[in-house]
Design a protein around this motif. Sequence first.
Motif, short mmCIF file in Angstrom:
data_model
loop_
_atom_site.label_atom_id
_atom_site.label_comp_id
_atom_site.label_asym_id
_atom_site.label_seq_id
_atom_site.Cartn_x
_atom_site.Cartn_y
_atom_site.Cartn_z
N TRP A 138 0.81 -1.22 0.00
CA TRP A 138 0.00 0.00 0.00
C TRP A 138 0.85 1.27 0.00
O TRP A 138 0.31 2.38 0.12
CB TRP A 138 -0.91 0.02 1.24
CG TRP A 138 -1.91 -1.09 1.25
CD1 TRP A 138 -1.83 -2.26 1.94
CD2 TRP A 138 -3.13 -1.13 0.52
NE1 TRP A 138 -2.92 -3.03 1.70
CE2 TRP A 138 -3.75 -2.37 0.82
CE3 TRP A 138 -3.77 -0.25 -0.38
CZ2 TRP A 138 -4.96 -2.75 0.27
CZ3 TRP A 138 -4.98 -0.62 -0.92
CH2 TRP A 138 -5.57 -1.86 -0.60
N LEU A 141 -0.14 4.45 -1.88
CA LEU A 141 -1.42 5.10 -1.60
C LEU A 141 -1.16 6.43 -0.89
O LEU A 141 -0.42 6.49 0.09
CB LEU A 141 -2.29 4.19 -0.73
CG LEU A 141 -3.68 4.71 -0.38
CD1 LEU A 141 -4.54 4.83 -1.63
CD2 LEU A 141 -4.34 3.77 0.65
N ASP A 142 -1.78 7.50 -1.37
CA ASP A 142 -1.50 8.84 -0.84
C ASP A 142 -2.40 9.25 0.31
O ASP A 142 -2.24 10.34 0.86
CB ASP A 142 -1.62 9.89 -1.96
CG ASP A 142 -0.56 9.69 -3.04
OD1 ASP A 142 0.56 9.24 -2.68
OD2 ASP A 142 -0.84 9.96 -4.21
N ILE A 157 -11.17 0.92 -0.04
CA ILE A 157 -9.76 0.56 -0.07
C ILE A 157 -9.66 -0.92 0.31
O ILE A 157 -10.03 -1.32 1.42
CB ILE A 157 -8.94 1.41 0.93
CG1 ILE A 157 -9.09 2.89 0.62
CG2 ILE A 157 -7.47 1.00 0.89
CD1 ILE A 157 -8.44 3.81 1.64
N ASP A 182 -7.85 3.58 -8.74
CA ASP A 182 -6.39 3.52 -8.79
C ASP A 182 -5.95 2.14 -8.34
O ASP A 182 -6.42 1.61 -7.32
CB ASP A 182 -5.76 4.56 -7.85
CG ASP A 182 -5.87 5.97 -8.39
OD1 ASP A 182 -5.73 6.13 -9.61
OD2 ASP A 182 -6.10 6.90 -7.59
N ILE A 184 -3.16 0.23 -6.68
CA ILE A 184 -2.04 0.56 -5.80
C ILE A 184 -0.95 -0.51 -5.88
O ILE A 184 0.25 -0.20 -5.81
CB ILE A 184 -2.52 0.69 -4.33
CG1 ILE A 184 -3.72 1.65 -4.24
CG2 ILE A 184 -1.39 1.16 -3.42
CD1 ILE A 184 -3.44 3.04 -4.77
N ASN A 192 -4.61 -4.69 -5.26
CA ASN A 192 -5.03 -3.70 -4.26
C ASN A 192 -5.52 -2.45 -4.96
O ASN A 192 -4.82 -1.92 -5.84
CB ASN A 192 -3.86 -3.34 -3.34
CG ASN A 192 -3.44 -4.52 -2.47
OD1 ASN A 192 -4.08 -5.56 -2.47
ND2 ASN A 192 -2.37 -4.35 -1.74
N PHE A 194 -7.82 1.44 -4.87
CA PHE A 194 -8.45 2.58 -4.20
C PHE A 194 -9.54 3.07 -5.15
O PHE A 194 -9.25 3.46 -6.29
CB PHE A 194 -7.43 3.69 -3.94
CG PHE A 194 -8.03 4.97 -3.46
CD1 PHE A 194 -8.44 5.11 -2.14
CD2 PHE A 194 -8.23 6.04 -4.34
CE1 PHE A 194 -9.01 6.31 -1.70
CE2 PHE A 194 -8.81 7.23 -3.90
CZ PHE A 194 -9.20 7.36 -2.58
#
Length: 317
Positions: A138, A141-142, A157, A182, A184, A192, A194
């Motif tokens: 992860w 991820l921002d 998520i 997105d 990730i 994974n 988002f």
Amino acid sequence: MAVLQMQRITICALKRDRKQLLEYLQRLGVIEITNEISEDEVFHKMDVNVAVSLLEKGKRNAEEAIRILNELVPVKKSMLDGLNGRNVVSKKEYDEFAEKSEKVSRIVSRIVQIEKQLAESKAELIRMSTQSEMLLPWVNLDVPLNFKGTKKTIAYIGSIPGEWSLDAIYAEISEIEKVTIDIIYSSKTNTNVFILCEKTESERAIEKLREMGFTYQTLQTTKAPKEMEADLKLEEKEVKLDIEALLEELTELSSHRSEIEFFQDYATMRLHKYEVLGQLPQSKSIFVITGYLPKEDCESIETGILEKFEAFVEFES
């Protein structure tokens, strides 16, 4: 083989000499104390449970401290060292040690505490390593992993089984408008993602995602994974410094190894003395010891006791 003849001995002495007389007999090591006299209106037995419990704990702690030092700060020994046995200690050295036994006891307790702290620190490193591994997929991820969305949007998520491309995911949920996806992290086993969509589309979105096998990720963070990873590395560095400091302190305390070994023997002897004390019938002013010893030692034992103490000594066949 000749049979060693044993003789029963009864010693009656002043209560004020109890400690010295017991230590004297303990050092001689020839009398097996039995104390067959029962309590009555005149004679009673001491309650030594508290003292025995404390001495047993001190003895166990000393054994633990020696084990810890041998494991973490070992002393190089030759193969012949094991044949030397323990050093003989004089009565004067034994008596002098009583004055510093409390200090050595604190050293022993600290060594046992250090091992516990080392175990906790090592467990903390394992926990951080595990958390770091969980964060790794992860790290790009921002937003924090517990991000739920905004006033108008809802965030998902989590992971989808198998390896998915961005186009394939969009195709699966094409009927949902105004959605952002997105990837990730992606591998052959899972992807994974988002996903952010308007709250008005949330029910349809989660239904479609569940059809794809979507599951929420379980790791919750209040910071973005990259920040969490940086924090973990800083914590890991601090814990490793703590471990180094603890090992350095343990090395310094190892200079007291011989005193700790002495303390173990000292606690063992005092424990034996108090166990005997708990068996002794005693009145307000006198106490009585009964036991057995080799007949050949009777004369020297009687002479030694009568020279040092105000006492009565009797032998029975």
